[in-house]
Design a protein around this motif. Structure first.
Motif, PDB file in Angstrom:
ATOM      1  N   ASP A  75       0.842  -1.193   0.000  1.00 29.64           N
ATOM      2  CA  ASP A  75       0.000   0.000   0.000  1.00 29.64           C
ATOM      3  C   ASP A  75       0.876   1.241   0.000  1.00 29.64           C
ATOM      4  O   ASP A  75       1.854   1.325   0.736  1.00 29.64           O
ATOM      5  CB  ASP A  75      -0.905   0.017   1.238  1.00 29.64           C
ATOM      6  CG  ASP A  75      -1.921  -1.121   1.185  1.00 29.64           C
ATOM      7  OD1 ASP A  75      -2.317  -1.510   0.074  1.00 29.64           O
ATOM      8  OD2 ASP A  75      -2.301  -1.615   2.251  1.00 29.64           O
ATOM      9  N   CYS A  76       0.527   2.189  -0.822  1.00 25.65           N
ATOM     10  CA  CYS A  76       1.281   3.434  -0.915  1.00 25.65           C
ATOM     11  C   CYS A  76       1.244   4.187   0.423  1.00 25.65           C
ATOM     12  O   CYS A  76       0.190   4.308   1.034  1.00 25.65           O
ATOM     13  CB  CYS A  76       0.666   4.300  -2.009  1.00 25.65           C
ATOM     14  SG  CYS A  76       1.437   5.912  -2.151  1.00 25.65           S
ATOM     15  N   VAL A  77       2.427   4.658   0.842  1.00 24.76           N
ATOM     16  CA  VAL A  77       2.485   5.383   2.120  1.00 24.76           C
ATOM     17  C   VAL A  77       1.839   6.763   2.011  1.00 24.76           C
ATOM     18  O   VAL A  77       1.446   7.348   3.006  1.00 24.76           O
ATOM     19  CB  VAL A  77       3.934   5.546   2.639  1.00 24.76           C
ATOM     20  CG1 VAL A  77       4.517   4.192   3.014  1.00 24.76           C
ATOM     21  CG2 VAL A  77       4.808   6.229   1.608  1.00 24.76           C
ATOM     22  N   SER A  78       1.750   7.288   0.790  1.00 26.41           N
ATOM     23  CA  SER A  78       1.203   8.639   0.626  1.00 26.41           C
ATOM     24  C   SER A  78      -0.303   8.654   0.455  1.00 26.41           C
ATOM     25  O   SER A  78      -0.998   9.446   1.078  1.00 26.41           O
ATOM     26  CB  SER A  78       1.838   9.317  -0.595  1.00 26.41           C
ATOM     27  OG  SER A  78       3.217   9.457  -0.399  1.00 26.41           O
ATOM     28  N   CYS A  79      -0.813   7.763  -0.405  1.00 24.49           N
ATOM     29  CA  CYS A  79      -2.243   7.830  -0.706  1.00 24.49           C
ATOM     30  C   CYS A  79      -2.992   6.549  -0.360  1.00 24.49           C
ATOM     31  O   CYS A  79      -4.204   6.494  -0.474  1.00 24.49           O
ATOM     32  CB  CYS A  79      -2.465   8.205  -2.169  1.00 24.49           C
ATOM     33  SG  CYS A  79      -2.055   6.893  -3.326  1.00 24.49           S
ATOM     34  N   GLY A  80      -2.255   5.510   0.065  1.00 23.48           N
ATOM     35  CA  GLY A  80      -2.928   4.291   0.488  1.00 23.48           C
ATOM     36  C   GLY A  80      -3.350   3.366  -0.634  1.00 23.48           C
ATOM     37  O   GLY A  80      -3.942   2.323  -0.405  1.00 23.48           O
ATOM     38  N   GLN A  89       6.717   1.915  -7.786  1.00 21.73           N
ATOM     39  CA  GLN A  89       6.186   3.265  -7.659  1.00 21.73           C
ATOM     40  C   GLN A  89       4.665   3.216  -7.715  1.00 21.73           C
ATOM     41  O   GLN A  89       4.091   2.419  -8.452  1.00 21.73           O
ATOM     42  CB  GLN A  89       6.717   4.085  -8.840  1.00 21.73           C
ATOM     43  CG  GLN A  89       6.735   5.569  -8.612  1.00 21.73           C
ATOM     44  CD  GLN A  89       7.357   6.309  -9.789  1.00 21.73           C
ATOM     45  OE1 GLN A  89       7.855   5.689 -10.722  1.00 21.73           O
ATOM     46  NE2 GLN A  89       7.319   7.611  -9.745  1.00 21.73           N
ATOM     47  N   CYS A  90       4.025   4.064  -6.925  1.00 26.35           N
ATOM     48  CA  CYS A  90       2.564   4.137  -6.914  1.00 26.35           C
ATOM     49  C   CYS A  90       2.064   4.701  -8.246  1.00 26.35           C
ATOM     50  O   CYS A  90       2.522   5.745  -8.691  1.00 26.35           O
ATOM     51  CB  CYS A  90       2.110   5.027  -5.765  1.00 26.35           C
ATOM     52  SG  CYS A  90       0.332   5.346  -5.741  1.00 26.35           S
ATOM     53  N   TRP A  91       1.110   3.988  -8.887  1.00 25.21           N
ATOM     54  CA  TRP A  91       0.610   4.464 -10.176  1.00 25.21           C
ATOM     55  C   TRP A  91      -0.243   5.701  -9.995  1.00 25.21           C
ATOM     56  O   TRP A  91      -0.416   6.500 -10.921  1.00 25.21           O
ATOM     57  CB  TRP A  91      -0.195   3.370 -10.886  1.00 25.21           C
ATOM     58  CG  TRP A  91      -1.432   2.952 -10.140  1.00 25.21           C
ATOM     59  CD1 TRP A  91      -1.542   1.932  -9.239  1.00 25.21           C
ATOM     60  CD2 TRP A  91      -2.729   3.559 -10.216  1.00 25.21           C
ATOM     61  NE1 TRP A  91      -2.826   1.883  -8.745  1.00 25.21           N
ATOM     62  CE2 TRP A  91      -3.577   2.843  -9.329  1.00 25.21           C
ATOM     63  CE3 TRP A  91      -3.265   4.624 -10.955  1.00 25.21           C
ATOM     64  CZ2 TRP A  91      -4.920   3.179  -9.154  1.00 25.21           C
ATOM     65  CZ3 TRP A  91      -4.607   4.945 -10.780  1.00 25.21           C
ATOM     66  CH2 TRP A  91      -5.432   4.231  -9.887  1.00 25.21           C
ATOM     67  N   LYS A  92      -0.780   5.874  -8.808  1.00 24.89           N
ATOM     68  CA  LYS A  92      -1.748   6.954  -8.597  1.00 24.89           C
ATOM     69  C   LYS A  92      -1.068   8.293  -8.297  1.00 24.89           C
ATOM     70  O   LYS A  92      -1.377   9.294  -8.915  1.00 24.89           O
ATOM     71  CB  LYS A  92      -2.681   6.569  -7.456  1.00 24.89           C
ATOM     72  CG  LYS A  92      -3.933   7.419  -7.376  1.00 24.89           C
ATOM     73  CD  LYS A  92      -4.862   6.861  -6.324  1.00 24.89           C
ATOM     74  CE  LYS A  92      -6.184   7.623  -6.321  1.00 24.89           C
ATOM     75  NZ  LYS A  92      -7.054   7.168  -5.233  1.00 24.89           N
ATOM     76  N   CYS A  93      -0.155   8.280  -7.324  1.00 25.97           N
ATOM     77  CA  CYS A  93       0.446   9.565  -6.916  1.00 25.97           C
ATOM     78  C   CYS A  93       1.945   9.625  -7.240  1.00 25.97           C
ATOM     79  O   CYS A  93       2.561  10.676  -7.090  1.00 25.97           O
ATOM     80  CB  CYS A  93       0.204   9.830  -5.447  1.00 25.97           C
ATOM     81  SG  CYS A  93       1.192   8.801  -4.357  1.00 25.97           S
ATOM     82  N   GLY A  94       2.532   8.503  -7.672  1.00 25.01           N
ATOM     83  CA  GLY A  94       3.929   8.535  -8.092  1.00 25.01           C
ATOM     84  C   GLY A  94       4.926   8.353  -6.962  1.00 25.01           C
ATOM     85  O   GLY A  94       6.135   8.394  -7.193  1.00 25.01           O
TER      86      GLY A  94
HETATM   87 ZN   LIG Z   1       0.177   6.765  -3.897  1.00 25.95          ZN
END
Ligand SMILES: [Zn+2]
Length: 98
Positions: A75-80, A89-94
């Motif tokens: 799970d992305c630490v920034s946006c979950g 790398q998170c596809w949503k927020c990078g």
């Molecule tokens: Zn993210």
């Protein structure tokens, strides 16, 4: 330039793009604007496409054919947003995986 991937699913195209850029391969996404015009155009015209420089295409195709890395999703630490183990790398927020 050579097209190495295309899909109606923009998320998949961006995932593939992340994979290639993690390998240092420059990419260009085309037809994104047309995707939003779906319904007005034949489906083949609405795909998002991933292009790379011709000399990098063989390597790009190799990266895209590589089997998914085994492991738990993260799970992305920034946006979950959850991502597969093969993505750095998170596809949503990078954000990068931590
Ligand atoms: Zn993210």
């Amino acid at each position: 330039m050579k097209r190495v991937f295309s899909s109606h699913n923009a998320v998949l195209v961006h995932h593939s793009r992340n994979l290639l850029e993690a390998e240092g391969i420059e990419t260009e996404v085309r037809n994104q604007m047309l995707s939003s015009a779906m319904g007005e155009l034949p489906p083949a015209e609405c795909q998002a496409e991933l292009w790379v420089r011709a000399e990098q295409a063989p390597r790009a195709e190799e990266v895209l054919r590589r089997p998914a890395v085994q492991g738990p999703d993260w799970d992305c630490v920034s946006c979950g947003e959850p991502s597969g183990a093969q993505f750095a790398q998170c596809w949503k927020c990078g954000s990068f995986r931590r």
